[in-house]
Scaffold this motif. Structure first.
Motif, mmCIF file in Angstrom:
data_model
loop_
_atom_site.group_PDB
_atom_site.id
_atom_site.type_symbol
_atom_site.label_atom_id
_atom_site.label_comp_id
_atom_site.label_asym_id
_atom_site.label_seq_id
_atom_site.Cartn_x
_atom_site.Cartn_y
_atom_site.Cartn_z
ATOM 1 N N LYS A 79 0.817 -1.217 0.000
ATOM 2 C CA LYS A 79 0.000 0.000 0.000
ATOM 3 C C LYS A 79 0.847 1.263 0.000
ATOM 4 O O LYS A 79 0.435 2.298 -0.508
ATOM 5 C CB LYS A 79 -0.945 -0.007 1.202
ATOM 6 C CG LYS A 79 -2.034 -1.043 1.083
ATOM 7 C CD LYS A 79 -2.911 -1.080 2.324
ATOM 8 C CE LYS A 79 -3.975 -2.138 2.194
ATOM 9 N NZ LYS A 79 -4.781 -2.248 3.406
ATOM 10 N N ARG A 80 2.059 1.185 0.561
ATOM 11 C CA ARG A 80 2.907 2.379 0.630
ATOM 12 C C ARG A 80 3.922 2.489 -0.495
ATOM 13 O O ARG A 80 4.338 3.591 -0.832
ATOM 14 C CB ARG A 80 3.648 2.408 1.965
ATOM 15 C CG ARG A 80 2.753 2.824 3.113
ATOM 16 C CD ARG A 80 3.532 3.090 4.370
ATOM 17 N NE ARG A 80 3.798 1.794 5.009
ATOM 18 C CZ ARG A 80 4.914 1.503 5.645
ATOM 19 N NH1 ARG A 80 5.873 2.375 5.737
ATOM 20 N NH2 ARG A 80 5.070 0.333 6.198
ATOM 21 N N ASP A 85 4.455 7.908 -7.101
ATOM 22 C CA ASP A 85 3.809 9.078 -6.485
ATOM 23 C C ASP A 85 2.735 9.647 -7.407
ATOM 24 O O ASP A 85 1.702 10.140 -6.944
ATOM 25 C CB ASP A 85 4.855 10.160 -6.167
ATOM 26 C CG ASP A 85 5.782 9.741 -5.047
ATOM 27 O OD1 ASP A 85 5.392 8.854 -4.261
ATOM 28 O OD2 ASP A 85 6.890 10.294 -4.962
ATOM 29 N N MET A 88 -0.322 7.449 -7.055
ATOM 30 C CA MET A 88 -0.867 7.641 -5.708
ATOM 31 C C MET A 88 -1.598 8.964 -5.574
ATOM 32 O O MET A 88 -2.575 9.065 -4.831
ATOM 33 C CB MET A 88 0.245 7.531 -4.662
ATOM 34 C CG MET A 88 0.709 6.101 -4.418
ATOM 35 S SD MET A 88 -0.610 4.932 -4.030
ATOM 36 C CE MET A 88 -1.178 5.534 -2.456
ATOM 37 N N ASN A 92 -5.202 9.016 -4.005
ATOM 38 C CA ASN A 92 -5.495 9.829 -2.823
ATOM 39 C C ASN A 92 -6.535 10.908 -3.097
ATOM 40 O O ASN A 92 -7.280 11.289 -2.193
ATOM 41 C CB ASN A 92 -4.208 10.449 -2.280
ATOM 42 C CG ASN A 92 -3.283 9.403 -1.697
ATOM 43 O OD1 ASN A 92 -3.708 8.339 -1.273
ATOM 44 N ND2 ASN A 92 -1.991 9.702 -1.701
ATOM 45 N N SER A 93 -6.613 11.395 -4.315
ATOM 46 C CA SER A 93 -7.588 12.433 -4.640
ATOM 47 C C SER A 93 -8.971 11.851 -4.946
ATOM 48 O O SER A 93 -9.934 12.593 -5.103
ATOM 49 C CB SER A 93 -7.104 13.270 -5.827
ATOM 50 O OG SER A 93 -7.096 12.476 -6.999
ATOM 51 N N LYS A 97 -9.541 4.399 -7.657
ATOM 52 C CA LYS A 97 -9.765 3.635 -6.430
ATOM 53 C C LYS A 97 -8.852 2.411 -6.457
ATOM 54 O O LYS A 97 -8.745 1.732 -7.474
ATOM 55 C CB LYS A 97 -11.221 3.199 -6.348
ATOM 56 C CG LYS A 97 -11.541 2.402 -5.112
ATOM 57 C CD LYS A 97 -12.997 1.956 -5.122
ATOM 58 C CE LYS A 97 -13.235 1.049 -3.937
ATOM 59 N NZ LYS A 97 -14.356 0.168 -4.123
#
Length: 139
Positions: A79-80, A85, A88, A92-93, A97
């Motif tokens: 997940k990380r 980036d 992601m 994140n926005s 999904k």
């Protein structure tokens, strides 16, 4: 004379099946979202989970969403660190999904047909067939 020998062989096979087997690495399905075929892969000793990752666009009407499958050190690590980036930022926005499913058993990120690789399933099948043969044998 053959019957006692068969029983002896049966007991030896049963003993071998029920003894602890040597540790082996986790086996997972492995494929990228662009691949139409997954392969079986033995994970590295440091990889303890099988992972399925699906990225979808909630605004899209597409029914098929490709899935990545792989071995991983942990679900949290995926997940990380799995995505750039750039991707992601979209996740994140809320534009994209991401669904990540992790599990810790052989082929748990694959299709149900892969369950047949279980040592216990093999032992049960052999015991069932051997047991019925011994029951029908006349003393």
């Amino acid at each position: 004379m053959l019957l006692p020998a068969m029983r002896g062989v049966g007991l030896v096979i049963l003993t071998l099946l029920l003894c602890p087997i040597p540790a082996h690495g986790l086996w997972c399905q492995d494929c990228t979202a662009n691949s139409s075929h997954c392969t079986s892969k033995e994970c590295q000793p440091s990889e303890t989970v099988c992972v399925s990752i699906q990225i979808t666009d909630p605004s899209s009407s597409r029914q098929y969403h490709p899935v990545n499958k792989m071995c991983a050190a942990s679900c949290d690590y995926i997940k990380r660190h799995f995505f750039s980036d750039y991707v992601m930022a979209f996740i994140n926005s809320g534009i994209l999904k991401m669904d990540v499913e992790c599990c810790e058993k052989d082929f748990c990120n694959g299709v149900a047909a892969e369950v047949g690789h279980s040592t216990w399933a093999l032992a049960a099948g052999l015991l069932l067939s051997l047991g019925s043969a011994l029951l029908w044998a006349k003393p």
